[in-house]
Design an enzyme around this catalytic site. Structure first.
Site, PDB file in Angstrom:
ATOM      1  N   ARG A 124      38.446  31.158  34.219  1.00 11.82           N
ATOM      2  CA  ARG A 124      39.831  31.996  34.338  1.00 11.82           C
ATOM      3  C   ARG A 124      40.321  32.121  35.769  1.00 11.82           C
ATOM      4  NH1 ARG A 124      41.006  34.644  29.204  1.00 11.82           N
ATOM      5  NH2 ARG A 124      42.787  35.183  30.402  1.00 11.82           N
ATOM      6  N   TYR A 174      43.351  33.176  41.283  1.00 16.03           N
ATOM      7  CA  TYR A 174      44.524  32.267  41.793  1.00 16.03           C
ATOM      8  C   TYR A 174      44.457  31.915  43.530  1.00 16.03           C
ATOM      9  CZ  TYR A 174      48.966  30.555  42.843  1.00 16.03           C
ATOM     10  OH  TYR A 174      49.910  29.611  43.296  1.00 16.03           O
ATOM     11  N   LYS A 234      28.125  40.148  36.167  1.00 17.49           N
ATOM     12  CA  LYS A 234      28.493  39.543  34.758  1.00 17.49           C
ATOM     13  C   LYS A 234      28.765  38.209  34.888  1.00 17.49           C
ATOM     14  CE  LYS A 234      32.098  39.401  31.037  1.00 17.49           C
ATOM     15  NZ  LYS A 234      33.342  40.022  30.521  1.00 17.49           N
ATOM     16  N   ILE A 267      28.194  41.408  28.207  1.00 19.43           N
ATOM     17  CA  ILE A 267      29.740  42.000  28.096  1.00 19.43           C
ATOM     18  C   ILE A 267      30.447  41.234  27.195  1.00 19.43           C
ATOM     19  CG2 ILE A 267      31.527  43.087  29.424  1.00 19.43           C
ATOM     20  CD1 ILE A 267      29.526  43.501  31.654  1.00 19.43           C
ATOM     21  N   TYR A 292      31.868  39.952  38.859  1.00 15.88           N
ATOM     22  CA  TYR A 292      32.211  39.331  37.544  1.00 15.88           C
ATOM     23  C   TYR A 292      32.562  38.031  38.048  1.00 15.88           C
ATOM     24  CZ  TYR A 292      34.692  38.276  33.195  1.00 15.88           C
ATOM     25  OH  TYR A 292      35.191  37.723  32.240  1.00 15.88           O
ATOM     26  N   THR A 324      39.386  42.285  31.919  1.00 15.89           N
ATOM     27  CA  THR A 324      40.249  41.234  31.621  1.00 15.89           C
ATOM     28  C   THR A 324      40.321  41.129  30.245  1.00 15.89           C
ATOM     29  OG1 THR A 324      38.326  39.691  31.582  1.00 15.89           O
ATOM     30  CG2 THR A 324      39.641  39.871  33.651  1.00 15.89           C
ATOM     31  N   THR A 325      39.609  41.422  29.141  1.00 16.45           N
ATOM     32  CA  THR A 325      39.734  41.472  27.864  1.00 16.45           C
ATOM     33  C   THR A 325      40.921  42.734  27.480  1.00 16.45           C
ATOM     34  OG1 THR A 325      37.777  40.339  27.378  1.00 16.45           O
ATOM     35  CG2 THR A 325      38.940  41.774  25.549  1.00 16.45           C
TER      36      THR A 325
END
Length: 294
Positions: A138, A107, A161, A203, A133, A44-45
């Site tokens: 988010r 979402y 994660k 991470i 994750y 995502t980063t």
């Protein structure tokens, strides 16, 4: 075994928004030189949400090419549609990745049994080890420890994660999932304590700009040397908050550009470059961390 200091690598882009592969190669070399233990490519980063499938795969493939076997590469394979996650997984199963990292579907807000079905379907699509994750801030869905425990029974689901920042979960996850299941922190601000409680690695977003210091902190914490771990991160703690003054990866991408590691700080819409009001905050935190800026 994957462990230690793992960078959630940004995806550098040119002014026109295309991927800047020359800068990507510099970033890979930067992390190899500074001892980073592994790279997460297009998580995502790395702006996975705005990279179409083929471009996503191409960035991972180039990261592996630049790494040339000198540092393990983990590929992001998360999506909010299970079919898309499986398509990504199929495409990247042909690459030399050590694992894949899949964020909880965002979402949609699936129930816990939906998360179980999603991850089992993705894991069944490949022999490559899979990392769960959980980042409810988010995605708007929280994968409960009991759900993780059920998924830990799937042979190629090897790790989680955990980015809630809730340290009480570490002991519970370890009890439910056993000693062989890997636990990675996804929250820089609580990462040291996470490791001291029995985590296997981090991470990290901050690792993009302070890899040597972050590596020193992780190594010390994993050895049980709490004093050395605290000393290693003393000058970088201000970054943990500053790097989230706007949505990740806006601040970290700006910081990496100011360090001269990438040619431009371009980020894809709907995200925009760091607002001027936050420049001073981030520069102050970078100065305290002894980072040279241009």
């Amino acid at each position: 075994m994957i462990s230690g200091s793992i960078v959630a690598l940004i995806t550098p882009m040119s002014r026109d928004g295309s991927v800047d592969y020359a800068s990507l190669e510099r970033l890979v070399e930067f992390h190899i030189d500074n001892g980073t233990d592994a790279i997460v490519s297009v998580g995502t980063t790395g702006e996975s949400a705005t990279l179409p499938l083929q471009e996503h795969v191409d960035v991972v493939a180039h990261t592996i090419k630049f790494a040339a076997g000198r540092i393990p590469v983990i590929a992001g394979n998360g999506a909010n549609a299970t079919a898309e996650a499986i398509e990504l997984t199929h495409a990247m199963s042909k690459l030399d990745v050590v694992a894949m990292l899949g964020v909880t579907p965002y979402y949609n807000k699936p129930p816990q049994h939906g998360l179980i079905a999603h991850y089992k379907a993705v894991a069944a699509a490949t022999d490559v080890p899979q990392i769960l994750y959980n980042v409810p801030g988010r995605t708007s869905v929280d994968m409960k420890p009991e759900t993780v425990a059920q998924l830990a029974d799937v042979p190629n689901i090897i790790a989680l994660k955990e980015a809630t920042g809730d340290l009480s979960r570490v002991r519970k996850l370890r009890e439910l999932c056993g000693q062989d299941f890997l636990l990675f922190s996804g929250d820089d601000a609580t990462a040291r304590e996470f490791l001291e409680l029995g985590g296997n690695g981090v991470i990290s977003v901050a690792n993009n700009i302070v890899p040597a210091q972050f590596k020193a902190m992780c190594d010390a914490a994993l050895k049980g040397d709490d004093a050395a771990a605290m000393a290693a991160e003393q000058d970088i703690q201000a970054l943990y908050k500053a790097l989230f003054c706007e949505a990740n990866p806006i601040p970290v991408k700006w910081a990496v550009h100011r360090m001269g590691l990438i040619s431009h700080g371009t980020i894809r819409l709907p995200l925009t470059e760091l607002s001027e009001e936050f420049h001073g905050l981030l520069l102050h935190a970078m100065k305290k961390a002894h980072i040279e800026v241009q």
